[in-house]
Enzyme design. Sequence first.
Site, mmCIF file in Angstrom:
data_model
loop_
_atom_site.group_PDB
_atom_site.id
_atom_site.type_symbol
_atom_site.label_atom_id
_atom_site.label_comp_id
_atom_site.label_asym_id
_atom_site.label_seq_id
_atom_site.Cartn_x
_atom_site.Cartn_y
_atom_site.Cartn_z
ATOM 1 N N LYS A 110 81.425 51.111 -45.146
ATOM 2 C CA LYS A 110 80.001 51.449 -45.058
ATOM 3 C C LYS A 110 79.699 52.167 -43.748
ATOM 4 O O LYS A 110 78.920 53.115 -43.719
ATOM 5 C CB LYS A 110 79.141 50.197 -45.225
ATOM 6 C CG LYS A 110 79.292 49.640 -46.633
ATOM 7 C CD LYS A 110 78.097 48.861 -47.096
ATOM 8 C CE LYS A 110 78.171 48.582 -48.586
ATOM 9 N NZ LYS A 110 78.691 47.258 -48.937
ATOM 10 N N LYS A 189 86.182 54.729 -58.961
ATOM 11 C CA LYS A 189 85.760 53.370 -59.315
ATOM 12 C C LYS A 189 84.312 53.399 -59.818
ATOM 13 O O LYS A 189 83.458 54.030 -59.192
ATOM 14 C CB LYS A 189 85.844 52.485 -58.063
ATOM 15 C CG LYS A 189 85.266 51.102 -58.267
ATOM 16 C CD LYS A 189 85.125 50.336 -56.953
ATOM 17 C CE LYS A 189 84.458 49.003 -57.195
ATOM 18 N NZ LYS A 189 83.209 48.713 -56.649
ATOM 19 N N LYS A 192 77.532 51.589 -58.866
ATOM 20 C CA LYS A 192 76.159 52.093 -58.896
ATOM 21 C C LYS A 192 75.943 53.111 -57.775
ATOM 22 O O LYS A 192 75.131 54.002 -57.891
ATOM 23 C CB LYS A 192 75.149 50.962 -58.794
ATOM 24 C CG LYS A 192 75.333 50.140 -57.550
ATOM 25 C CD LYS A 192 74.370 48.993 -57.490
ATOM 26 C CE LYS A 192 74.742 48.040 -56.389
ATOM 27 N NZ LYS A 192 75.833 47.140 -56.707
HETATM 28 P P1 ADP Z 1 78.960 48.194 -57.359
HETATM 29 O O1 ADP Z 1 80.311 48.727 -56.971
HETATM 30 O O2 ADP Z 1 78.379 48.912 -58.518
HETATM 31 O O3 ADP Z 1 78.041 48.113 -56.177
HETATM 32 P P2 ADP Z 1 79.154 45.357 -57.044
HETATM 33 O O4 ADP Z 1 79.878 45.571 -55.757
HETATM 34 O O5 ADP Z 1 77.778 44.845 -56.996
HETATM 35 O O6 ADP Z 1 79.198 46.717 -57.872
HETATM 36 O O7 ADP Z 1 80.054 44.451 -57.966
HETATM 37 C C1 ADP Z 1 79.729 43.217 -58.542
HETATM 38 C C2 ADP Z 1 80.973 42.612 -59.133
HETATM 39 O O8 ADP Z 1 81.534 43.488 -60.134
HETATM 40 C C3 ADP Z 1 82.085 42.397 -58.099
HETATM 41 O O9 ADP Z 1 82.768 41.176 -58.384
HETATM 42 C C4 ADP Z 1 82.996 43.561 -58.306
HETATM 43 O O10 ADP Z 1 84.319 43.271 -57.956
HETATM 44 C C5 ADP Z 1 82.852 43.852 -59.791
HETATM 45 N N1 ADP Z 1 82.999 45.295 -60.018
HETATM 46 C C6 ADP Z 1 82.110 46.241 -59.683
HETATM 47 N N2 ADP Z 1 82.555 47.465 -60.041
HETATM 48 C C7 ADP Z 1 83.771 47.285 -60.588
HETATM 49 C C8 ADP Z 1 84.731 48.164 -61.147
HETATM 50 N N3 ADP Z 1 84.542 49.480 -61.221
HETATM 51 N N4 ADP Z 1 85.872 47.643 -61.630
HETATM 52 C C9 ADP Z 1 86.086 46.308 -61.584
HETATM 53 N N5 ADP Z 1 85.212 45.421 -61.083
HETATM 54 C C10 ADP Z 1 84.069 45.888 -60.584
#
Ligand code: ADP
Length: 324
Positions: A110, A189, A192
């Site tokens: 970040k 990956k 959001k």
């Molecule tokens: P984002 O990357 O959209 O901000 P978050 O970090 O809020 O998503 O993720 C919430 C949960 O979903 C976490 O446990 C994260 O490991 C899982 N997760 C998010 N995106 C993925 C992805 N592309 N593949 C696998 N797991 C994911």
Amino acid sequence: MRVLSGIQPSGRLHLGNYFGAMRPQIEMQTEHECFYFIANYHALTSLTDAEMVVEYTRQVAMGYLALGLDPAKAVFFRQTDVPEVTELSWILSCVTPLGLLQRAHSYKDKVAQGLSPNHGLFAYPVLMAADILIYKPQLVPVGQDQKQHVEITQDLQGKFNQTYGEIFVRPEALIRDEVAVVPGIDGRKMSKSYDNAIELFAPEKVVRKRIMSIVTDSTPVEEPKDVNNNAMALLRLIASKEETAEWEERHRRGGMGYGEVKKRLFELFMEKLGPARKRYQELEAHPEEVERILAEGGRRAREVAAQTMREVRKAVGLVTVRDM
Ligand code: ADP
Ligand code: TRP
């Protein structure tokens, strides 16, 4: 075994959240004693719009319930209904070496993106360690990106126990290799923050448009195609083994356009997620029911946390009127 996990209410739920976190977590509820919570304290590190925090918390709650989380089996709650975690977070921060936090990938990423970090973002792993340790779980099912945070938790558990006695249990991260990283429509990956996500509960038209815009190469229809394309990566997660093998064969043979794979992916999405999407709409019409479930989960979780905190306060020498 006791299992614990959390998810931040910081955006709309997508297929990455589903395959990487929500589905494996929900599957565990039948065999284990599960604690799942919505990490709204954590969300404040990135969200400053109060209405959005409330809205995303509601969406995550409805999402889990719609996808099959059973509040009679798992303890499902909001992080803030157990304020003891913030107290534990402070106590743990006093055994946390700064270097440990400075090495955290998610923090470094970040900062590298140019975000000017606040202390909450820096201390994020300590609050997460408190979230975990306070319930003494053995297993923490999370996505690959959270692995280091669980390792930091293990370090803090070790340091705390060494200093104050055997209070916390060492938690292990549980990561499903087959869905370690769900790719987004551009192949990075799914997240959001990359605008590449396929949302679970978006209107049908939006989902279709998203799926049809998955990035593929421009190999002409008649030629054989690489089976490792973005559409196939998602189809593999959602289709049966047999069907996946058939599509792979059609890729090798040629005479097939990527549009066909995407169309099928959309059909499968609707087929698999249709029932949950319907339940989500029903829950939207009954916010009081969602609230009741979270409140009850919060009470159950808080009982466990309060017990741990009595042990912790005694061990570190903090006397409070609550424990008298
Ligand atoms: P984002 O990357 O959209 O901000 P978050 O970090 O809020 O998503 O993720 C919430 C949960 O979903 C976490 O446990 C994260 O490991 C899982 N997760 C998010 N995106 C993925 C992805 N592309 N593949 C696998 N797991 C994911
Ligand atoms: N950091 C996790 C995420 O972004 C959310 C989270 C907070 C969590 N506390 C937790 C996950 C405790 C597991 C255990 O996805």
